[in-house]
Design a protein around this motif. Structure first.
Motif, PDB file in Angstrom:
ATOM      1  N   VAL A 145       0.849  -1.195   0.000  1.00 57.61           N
ATOM      2  CA  VAL A 145       0.000   0.000   0.000  1.00 57.61           C
ATOM      3  C   VAL A 145       0.885   1.246   0.000  1.00 57.61           C
ATOM      4  O   VAL A 145       0.645   2.194  -0.756  1.00 57.61           O
ATOM      5  CB  VAL A 145      -0.960  -0.008   1.217  1.00 57.61           C
ATOM      6  N   ALA A 146       1.930   1.246   0.822  1.00 51.66           N
ATOM      7  CA  ALA A 146       2.844   2.400   0.885  1.00 51.66           C
ATOM      8  C   ALA A 146       3.552   2.615  -0.456  1.00 51.66           C
ATOM      9  O   ALA A 146       3.680   3.755  -0.921  1.00 51.66           O
ATOM     10  CB  ALA A 146       3.863   2.213   2.000  1.00 51.66           C
ATOM     11  N   GLN A 147       4.009   1.543  -1.090  1.00 53.57           N
ATOM     12  CA  GLN A 147       4.679   1.669  -2.388  1.00 53.57           C
ATOM     13  C   GLN A 147       3.729   2.219  -3.437  1.00 53.57           C
ATOM     14  O   GLN A 147       4.121   3.039  -4.277  1.00 53.57           O
ATOM     15  CB  GLN A 147       5.252   0.328  -2.834  1.00 53.57           C
ATOM     16  N   ASN A 148       2.501   1.785  -3.401  1.00 52.45           N
ATOM     17  CA  ASN A 148       1.512   2.285  -4.344  1.00 52.45           C
ATOM     18  C   ASN A 148       1.336   3.789  -4.185  1.00 52.45           C
ATOM     19  O   ASN A 148       1.303   4.526  -5.171  1.00 52.45           O
ATOM     20  CB  ASN A 148       0.183   1.559  -4.153  1.00 52.45           C
ATOM     21  N   GLU A 149       1.235   4.236  -2.951  1.00 54.52           N
ATOM     22  CA  GLU A 149       1.070   5.675  -2.697  1.00 54.52           C
ATOM     23  C   GLU A 149       2.295   6.458  -3.144  1.00 54.52           C
ATOM     24  O   GLU A 149       2.182   7.514  -3.781  1.00 54.52           O
ATOM     25  CB  GLU A 149       0.779   5.911  -1.209  1.00 54.52           C
ATOM     26  N   ILE A 150       3.479   5.949  -2.840  1.00 53.79           N
ATOM     27  CA  ILE A 150       4.728   6.602  -3.239  1.00 53.79           C
ATOM     28  C   ILE A 150       4.837   6.645  -4.756  1.00 53.79           C
ATOM     29  O   ILE A 150       5.190   7.671  -5.343  1.00 53.79           O
ATOM     30  CB  ILE A 150       5.941   5.872  -2.626  1.00 53.79           C
ATOM     31  N   PHE A 151       4.528   5.531  -5.396  1.00 51.10           N
ATOM     32  CA  PHE A 151       4.612   5.456  -6.856  1.00 51.10           C
ATOM     33  C   PHE A 151       3.690   6.480  -7.506  1.00 51.10           C
ATOM     34  O   PHE A 151       4.103   7.215  -8.402  1.00 51.10           O
ATOM     35  CB  PHE A 151       4.270   4.047  -7.347  1.00 51.10           C
ATOM     36  N   GLU A 152       2.445   6.514  -7.062  1.00 49.87           N
ATOM     37  CA  GLU A 152       1.471   7.421  -7.675  1.00 49.87           C
ATOM     38  C   GLU A 152       1.861   8.881  -7.473  1.00 49.87           C
ATOM     39  O   GLU A 152       1.738   9.692  -8.396  1.00 49.87           O
ATOM     40  CB  GLU A 152       0.065   7.152  -7.153  1.00 49.87           C
TER      41      GLU A 152
END
Length: 171
Positions: A145-152
């Motif tokens: 979830v954290a990686q998704n937020e960082i990526f976006e």
């Protein structure tokens, strides 16, 4: 005339696929996902960062020799997508020819026939695969979830800075 058919892909799926490719090939180093993810955000993976790579090709979007399509469109409606590519190439396909092209370009067909790839054993590690899943949305099994937020956040900022915000994927 030489033509270029550019197949764009959801950058999250592209990253997941590139990570798997590292694991399958002999000439790319194996790497842990977290390290790979961080390297990609810094533009330190093959082809650099997705927004910069996309921006470089976007420059050609109006050239008569350049055709832009999306992987997701090819997966969703291969027949229509292939017909558009054929039209771009000024090729009239009969219904039978179109059926054949749809068949031999399907992921399932290519995966089934990957044993015939010349040099396969030289390129792939033992148990490595040339084609993995070919699915849309596979990134969801890899990103936290954290990686998704960082990526976006990173993706949205870069796309805006590069002036191609209108090309963003809707995740």
């Amino acid at each position: 005339m030489v033509v270029t058919i550019f197949v764009d892909r959801n950058p999250k799926d592209l990253l997941a696929s590139l990570f798997a490719w590292h694991d399958s090939t002999r000439f790319l180093p194996r790497v842990e996902w977290d390290h790979f993810f961080d390297s990609h955000l810094k533009g330190h993976t093959e082809y650099g960062s997705y927004p910069e790579f996309t921006r470089a090709w976007y420059e050609y979007k109006d050239e008569p020799w350049f055709y832009w399509t999306r992987y997701e469109d090819l997966k969703k409606d291969p027949r229509s997508s292939i017909k558009k590519i054929a039209e771009f190439l000024n090729r009239d396909l009969t219904a039978k020819q179109l059926d054949e092209v749809v068949h031999v370009t399907s992921f399932e067909y290519m995966k089934k026939n990957n044993e015939s790839i010349k040099g396969r054993d030289f390129i792939l590690r033992p148990k490595g695969v040339w084609q993995r899943k070919g699915a849309v949305g596979g990134w969801k099994n890899l990103f936290t979830v954290a990686q998704n937020e960082i990526f976006e956040k990173n993706y949205n900022e870069r796309m805006k800075r590069l002036g191609i915000e209108h090309m963003k994927y809707k995740f």
